[in-house]
Design a protein around this motif. Structure first.
Motif, short mmCIF file in Angstrom:
data_model
loop_
_atom_site.label_atom_id
_atom_site.label_comp_id
_atom_site.label_asym_id
_atom_site.label_seq_id
_atom_site.Cartn_x
_atom_site.Cartn_y
_atom_site.Cartn_z
N ASP A 26 0.70 -1.05 -0.09
CA ASP A 26 0.38 0.30 0.06
C ASP A 26 1.08 1.18 -0.13
O ASP A 26 0.09 2.43 -1.19
N ASP A 27 2.14 1.30 0.25
CA ASP A 27 2.72 2.42 0.83
C ASP A 27 3.15 2.30 0.25
O ASP A 27 3.96 4.19 -0.30
N LEU A 28 3.73 1.68 -1.75
CA LEU A 28 4.43 2.12 -3.24
C LEU A 28 2.96 2.81 -3.47
O LEU A 28 3.75 3.57 -4.48
N ALA A 29 2.10 2.88 -3.08
CA ALA A 29 0.78 4.05 -4.00
C ALA A 29 0.68 3.70 -5.08
O ALA A 29 1.03 4.67 -5.71
N LEU A 30 0.76 2.66 -5.14
CA LEU A 30 0.46 1.34 -6.49
C LEU A 30 -1.19 2.29 -7.39
O LEU A 30 -1.54 2.28 -6.49
N PRO A 31 -0.48 1.61 -8.81
CA PRO A 31 -2.40 2.30 -9.32
C PRO A 31 -2.80 1.15 -9.85
O PRO A 31 -2.38 -0.02 -9.41
N ASP A 32 -4.16 1.50 -9.84
CA ASP A 32 -5.09 0.47 -10.18
C ASP A 32 -4.43 -1.19 -11.30
O ASP A 32 -3.88 -0.51 -12.28
N GLY A 33 -4.53 -2.40 -10.60
CA GLY A 33 -3.88 -2.91 -11.79
C GLY A 33 -2.29 -3.21 -11.76
O GLY A 33 -2.19 -3.38 -12.51
N ALA A 34 -1.45 -3.06 -10.45
CA ALA A 34 -0.33 -2.86 -10.77
C ALA A 34 0.57 -4.20 -10.27
O ALA A 34 1.42 -4.40 -10.44
N ASP A 46 1.22 -11.08 -20.67
CA ASP A 46 2.54 -9.92 -21.22
C ASP A 46 2.11 -9.55 -19.67
O ASP A 46 0.78 -8.20 -20.34
N PRO A 47 2.31 -9.43 -19.00
CA PRO A 47 2.34 -7.94 -17.71
C PRO A 47 3.15 -6.51 -18.15
O PRO A 47 2.33 -5.52 -17.37
N ARG A 48 3.59 -7.24 -18.89
CA ARG A 48 4.54 -5.19 -19.07
C ARG A 48 2.99 -3.96 -19.70
O ARG A 48 3.09 -3.23 -19.70
N GLY A 49 2.57 -5.17 -20.86
CA GLY A 49 1.48 -4.61 -21.76
C GLY A 49 -0.45 -4.55 -21.11
O GLY A 49 -0.34 -3.14 -21.85
N HIS A 50 0.40 -4.98 -20.36
CA HIS A 50 -1.06 -4.59 -19.27
C HIS A 50 -0.76 -3.06 -18.40
O HIS A 50 -1.16 -3.43 -17.07
N GLN A 51 0.22 -2.12 -18.14
CA GLN A 51 0.69 -2.01 -17.05
C GLN A 51 1.07 -2.58 -15.22
O GLN A 51 1.28 -2.17 -14.36
N VAL A 52 1.64 -4.04 -15.77
CA VAL A 52 1.99 -4.08 -14.60
C VAL A 52 3.20 -4.30 -14.49
O VAL A 52 3.85 -4.10 -15.08
N ARG A 53 3.89 -4.09 -12.71
CA ARG A 53 4.69 -3.58 -12.70
C ARG A 53 5.59 -4.43 -11.14
O ARG A 53 6.50 -4.10 -11.80
N TYR A 54 4.14 -5.03 -10.99
CA TYR A 54 5.41 -5.80 -9.68
C TYR A 54 4.26 -7.74 -9.59
O TYR A 54 2.94 -7.14 -9.97
N PRO A 81 17.11 -5.73 -8.48
CA PRO A 81 16.55 -4.24 -7.70
C PRO A 81 15.31 -4.02 -7.40
O PRO A 81 14.86 -3.46 -8.39
N GLY A 82 14.33 -3.79 -5.81
CA GLY A 82 13.41 -3.17 -6.08
C GLY A 82 12.58 -4.39 -5.26
O GLY A 82 11.45 -3.88 -5.12
N LEU A 93 8.02 -9.62 -3.68
CA LEU A 93 7.58 -9.29 -4.67
C LEU A 93 8.65 -8.48 -5.77
O LEU A 93 9.93 -8.23 -4.97
N VAL A 94 8.22 -8.96 -7.18
CA VAL A 94 9.75 -9.14 -7.77
C VAL A 94 8.68 -7.81 -9.19
O VAL A 94 7.88 -8.11 -9.31
N PRO A 95 10.15 -6.67 -9.37
CA PRO A 95 9.94 -5.82 -10.07
C PRO A 95 9.34 -6.20 -11.21
O PRO A 95 10.23 -7.37 -12.12
N VAL A 96 8.73 -5.52 -12.39
CA VAL A 96 8.19 -6.89 -14.05
C VAL A 96 9.63 -5.52 -14.30
O VAL A 96 9.72 -6.59 -15.61
N GLU A 97 9.58 -4.47 -14.68
CA GLU A 97 11.46 -4.30 -15.34
C GLU A 97 12.91 -5.04 -14.93
O GLU A 97 13.05 -5.60 -16.32
N GLY A 98 13.19 -5.98 -13.81
CA GLY A 98 13.71 -6.43 -13.91
C GLY A 98 14.03 -7.59 -14.98
O GLY A 98 14.45 -8.45 -14.66
N LEU A 99 12.73 -8.77 -14.86
CA LEU A 99 12.53 -9.97 -15.77
C LEU A 99 13.83 -9.94 -16.83
O LEU A 99 13.27 -11.05 -17.73
N ASP A 100 13.15 -8.71 -17.84
CA ASP A 100 13.99 -9.19 -19.25
C ASP A 100 15.48 -9.70 -18.74
O ASP A 100 16.14 -9.00 -18.28
#
Lengths: 572, 483
Positions: free
Chosen positions: A471-479, A514-522, A549-550, A565-572
């Motif tokens: 919650d403290d990360l203040a993420l948008p819907d569907g993140a 396709d998490p990234r394509g659906h605006q998923v961040r974690y 990282p993250g 909790l794994v950031p999607v950014e780092g998955l590639d």
């Protein structure tokens, strides 16, 4: 054409129902049933609050609240979000209470609503059983004695407050029994509708209800046939009609649920075929189960007997007694509790014997009301109860004999009543011992504030912490993409449930691809969930995910839970 | 100065005029001579004019809205049916008069009872009818039976005269004039009625002998606010074939559950064709039957409610002949559906007045029961067709028409609605103690398909010929016995 004469049994007993049609004074009446319900509700609510305060609410109960929660508060609110792995009714009944979380957040955050609902249902169960006993005309002392023996039975107390579906299940079975008893006495077809509908709702609560759904129509048909008059064809078709009246609602319930499941998730019976379902879970835990129940037929039989007799030691005796009384007096009412509750017990024990069940103690819970109602059937009276005390001559008065035999004869009824109450009530202390025996009560023995409760509490603290930090990360819907079959408690504890993409969301599969394509961040993955869909799709997160990282990893102090909790950014 | 014959001729002409125009003169807005009022015509035209371009421009959206509305209506009709049956099952809502009570009234205290029996082209059953009427346990001196025959129906008149009716039976010849409907004949007969109470039987009816006495006792017991009692209708040939078995279940549900349910919920009761017992005075006052409505009975039930009168359901059975022939059945059923639609249109001409007169309960009954019955019967086939098409071909077009919530609602109606109604038929079978009809009850969906056919015909005829009375042939059970 046949004319079916309703059995005249106990015609005089039905004062309560006979007066129902007559105009009554308006003032609220303090009936026995209401008093029983209120007292039980109070006691079970106290137990429920204890479970809540001790953070000992079983995960199954929490998951049931979560299923209801998704219907209203998820990112994609829709009715089918209630899920198809577990029977829907225990979740559906909670939905109307969910908006109250605005006033009392603990209702959903800590699954308080589950334990409160089980208190209501279990209080209802005791009240309905009390009504059945009164319909049996067992006399006031026996009604009270047997009702108390049921109400304070440790198993009933525990399941009246822990939020599991047993409360609702027993309640619906009790309602079915009551309607069945009324049909046996009055012969009105509408009572069979009530039997059928209660059983169909019971199926929507726990699938064991298929067993009475098969047995009760058969018993109804037999009873209908026996009481019929006239030509055999007429009796046969009357019996068939009566059986159809009971069976059709259940058939609809089973077919409707299967069809909905097939249309929405593509599986007819998800609880057996789903990777989250009962069969998969049993298969996964087989070794552990066999360690407790044994892996041979005799061992399992002994285990099941020890469990059920540990909850109601004299149940077989009471069954024989009630059957003997019923046969001697040609009173069919004993059929009602036997036809509804015995099949459930049989179903669960067959599952245990064949190794397709966890063999939990709670699967034997129906033996508790069964013993009480059989006790009632054994004491059932044919006609309006005549107070024995008034009929008997006063001690020392005119009598035609003396000594213990004379005393027994004149007080036969009182002695029988006392004996049956003792036989039923014996279950209370013995069940208390059973519930503290870890081998038999694998779940329940851990609930008093011991190691088990500490474990649960530590999990609850972990889940709350994970929810808070996300919650403290203040993420948008569907993140945050997560498999809610595992992370339900975190979703319930979160202040912002819409940030999660969950299993019941209709775009879950596409998002998983396709998490990234659906605006998923974690990705939020469980370390131990064998069927965690997110973890299954990205298996390598276990190895290098925590190092990204993250990324964040949470574990509880006892090592029971572990979240990454794994950031999607780092998955590639 | 006129002669006695002239006076009689004048009297007949007046009676004919009154039987045709009586209602229209008294309550012009209650008469179905014109099916759509001006406001309704304008409204309908406006809907057509506005929706056609909308349908062309936003086809999917318009159809989605229509399907959503229809689904909600459908669900409401089913829910209402369940509520009615539940309400009927809670207590006894039919008025019961025991045999002893019925016989206890001394003959001298019984009122004169007029029995109207309209018959048209029924030469075969008229003799049987007179036999049935002599079975009525009611003093002949207080019976005023009127056989209402069309003046040009020579065969039936001859058969009636040949049967040798007693002095208490009067053959009334209805002058041939349009509309040639049963209600017109009844109105004509009513002009000559001497009774304090009046009832109608059809030519093939077999009323339970104590029915008139029971009605007298019940109406006295209930007081002047109740002006009409509807007796239960059943069939004497229910086992003849599959259609009569379904028909029996249909009537059992109607008279044992739905009408008592309406009575329990204090809603208006659409009367059934025969065996309705009126206080003559009140019947005349409300304008009697609408000669232009082909279900004048249902319409009269609603009108009575609108004018503040109450109707009860009497526990006494009149046996009729169930329609055993498919074509004949469709004719009869389509007439009923057409009449229900006309009745609904007539009473929705002035929705605000109707709402004020009937209250919300009456309005629910009028829309869901009177209007809803034919409409859902028609829609059944449309939705089943769509479902079948979807399962076979899965065209995206059908899928696009259902918005998610209405798709689910529609699915619940399709699966549970149909199953629940079939289940309630099983219950009805058990209630009337006719378990031999179990198979027919479980096969009810086939009967609903027949109803759909009838409803389609009804709608077509509503447009083409709203007042045409589709004659039901009676005596088919006789034809079978004497080939």
């Amino acid at each position: 054409m046949t004319r079916v004469a309703p059995v005249e049994v106990g015609a005089g007993i039905y004062r309560s129902s006979a007066t129902a049609a007559a105009p009554r004074p308006r003032r609220p009446r303090l009936t026995e049933g209401r008093v029983v319900f209120a007292l039980c509700l109070l006691s079970y609510t106290a137990v429920a609050l204890w479970f809540w305060r001790a953070a000992a609410i079983p995960v199954d109960a929490v998951s049931r609240v979560a299923n209801a929660y998704y219907v209203v508060f998820s990112r994609d609110p829709h009715l089918a979000a209630v899920g198809f792995v577990w029977s829907p009714l225990p979740s559906l009944v909670l939905i109307p209470a969910l908006p109250l979380k605005a006033v009392a957040p603990a209702l959903t955050r800590d699954a308080l609503v589950a334990v409160l609902s089980s208190a209501v249902f279990m209080a209802g169960t005791v009240a309905v059983c009390n009504d059945i006993l009164r319909r049996f005309g067992v006399g006031r002392a026996a009604t009270i004695g047997l009702t108390v023996a049921l109400a304070v039975h440790p198993m009933i107390l525990v399941y009246g407050g822990n939020g599991m579906s047993e409360g609702g299940f027993l309640f619906l079975l009790a309602v079915a029994i009551r309607a069945f008893v009324r049909w046996l006495v009055e012969g009105k077809a509408e009572r069979l509708v009530a039997v059928g509908v209660s059983l169909s709702l019971a199926y929507a609560t726990r699938y064991e209800a298929v067993a009475p759904a098969v047995a009760v129509p058969a018993v109804v048909a037999a009873a209908s046939w026996c009481r019929g008059r006239g030509r055999a064809t007429g009796r046969w078709s009357t019996a068939c009609t009566d059986a159809v009246l009971v069976a059709l609602p259940v058939v609809l319930s089973v077919a409707g649920w299967a069809l909905a499941s097939r249309v929405i998730v593509g599986q007819w019976l998800a609880t057996f075929s789903s990777e989250y379902g009962n069969s998969a879970q049993v298969a996964a835990a087989l070794r552990g189960i066999e360690a407790a129940t044994g892996d041979t037929l005799p061992a399992r039989l002994a285990y099941g007997l020890r469990q059920s007799l540990g909850l109601a030691p004299l149940a077989p005796l009471l069954l024989l007694l009630a059957a003997a009384v019923g046969i001697r007096r040609r009173d069919p009412r004993v059929l009602a509790p036997a036809a509804v509750l015995l099949p459930v017990l049989a179903f669960d024990n067959v599952a245990l014997l064949t190794g397709t069940s966890f063999g939990w103690l709670r699967f034997q819970i129906t033996v508790v009301p069964l013993a009480v109602l059989l006790g009632g059937a054994a004491l059932a009276r044919r006609a309006a109860p005549v107070p024995a005390a008034r009929a008997a001559p006063a001690p020392g008065g005119v009598g035609d004999g003396s000594g213990p035999m004379w005393w027994l004869r004149t007080h036969r009824r009182a002695v029988a009543t006392a004996a049956v109450i003792v036989a039923v009530a014996l279950a209370v202390p013995i069940a208390a011992v059973t519930l503290r025996t870890p081998r038999l009560a694998r779940e329940e023995s851990g609930w008093p504030p011991a190691a088990g409760a500490r474990r649960e509490a530590s999990l609850v603290r972990l889940n709350t912490r994970v929810a808070q930090e996300i919650d403290d990360l203040a993420l948008p819907d569907g993140a945050v993409l997560t498999d809610s079959a595992y992370s339900f408690a975190i979703i319930l504890a979160s202040r912002h449930p819409r940030q999660f993409v969950i299993t019941s969301d209709r775009d879950f599969r596409q998002t998983l691809r396709d998490p990234r394509g659906h605006q998923v961040r974690y990705l939020l993955v469980s370390a131990k969930g064998a069927a965690d869909a997110v973890r299954g799709a990205y298996q390598y997160v276990d190895f290098f995910g925590p190092g990204l990282p993250g990324a964040r990893v949470w574990t509880d102090e006892l090592g029971a839970g572990w979240w990454t909790l794994v950031p999607v950014e780092g998955l590639d | 100065m006129t002669t006695l014959d002239d006076a009689a001729v004048d009297r007949r002409a007046d009676a004919l005029a009154e039987s045709i125009d009586g209602l229209r003169n008294r309550w012009p807005r209650h008469c179905a001579q014109v099916v759509l009022s001006r406001a309704q015509r304008i409204g309908l035209a406006a809907v057509v004019v506005l929706s056609t371009p909308a349908l062309v421009c936003w086809t999917t959206l318009v159809l989605q809205v229509v399907i959503a509305a229809v689904t909600v209506l459908y669900a409401a009709v089913i829910a209402f049916r369940i509520v009615l049956i539940w309400a009927a099952g809670r207590h006894e809502h039919r008025i019961r008069v025991t045999d002893e009570e019925a016989r206890a009234v001394p003959d001298a205290e019984l009122p004169v009872y007029t029995v109207l029996v309209p018959a048209y082209r029924e030469p075969d059953v008229i003799g049987l009818l007179l036999e049935q009427l002599t079975a009525l346990e009611y003093p002949v001196s207080r019976l005023d039976i009127k056989l209402l025959l069309e003046a040009d129906d020579r065969e039936t008149i001859a058969a009636a005269r040949a049967a040798g009716p007693g002095p208490h039976v009067e053959i009334v010849l209805v002058p041939p004039a349009p509309p040639r409907t049963k209600p017109k004949a009844c109105n004509y007969g009513l002009q000559f009625a001497r009774g304090e109470l009046v009832t109608i039987y059809d030519a093939e009816d077999r009323p339970e002998p104590l029915q008139l006495r029971r009605a007298v006792v019940a109406l006295r017991r209930l007081g002047p606010s109740v002006v009409c009692l509807q007796a239960e209708l059943g069939y004497f040939n229910s086992g003849q074939n599959r259609i009569t078995r379904w028909f029996t279940i249909d009537y059992a549900t109607w008279f044992r559950s739905l009408l008592p349910g309406l009575a329990a919920l204090r809603m208006p009761i659409p009367l059934g064709g025969t065996s309705n017992h009126f206080r003559t005075e009140a019947l005349r006052e409300v304008g009697a039957w609408d000669p232009f409505n082909v279900t004048e009975d249902a319409d009269l039930g609603i009108r009575l409610a609108r004018l503040g009168h109450r109707v009860g359901v009497l526990d006494s059975v009149t046996l009729e002949e169930a329609n055993s022939d498919f074509i004949n059945w469709v004719k009869q059923r389509s007439r009923w559906y057409k009449g229900y639609l006309v009745t609904w249109l007539v009473h929705m001409r002035t929705p605000r007045t109707t709402a004020r007169q009937l209250g919300w309960r009456g309005l629910v009954c009028l829309n869901l029961f009177v209007g809803g019955t034919p409409v859902t019967a028609l829609l059944n086939i449309v939705f089943w067709g769509m479902t079948a098409v979807w399962f076979v071909a899965r065209p995206a077009a059908v899928e696009a028409l259902f918005l998610p919530p209405f798709y689910y609602l529609g699915m619940v109606c399709l699966v549970f609605g149909n199953a629940v109604v079939a289940y309630l038929n099983v219950l009805a079978v058990r209630r009337i103690d006719r378990p031999d009809l179990l198979g027919a009850a479980l096969l009810s969906p086939v009967y609903w398909a027949m109803m759909s056919v009838a409803a389609a015909k009804a709608v077509l005829q509503l447009v083409l010929d709203p007042s045409y009375w589709e004659k039901t042939t009676h005596g088919l059970h006789l034809a079978r016995r004497t080939p």
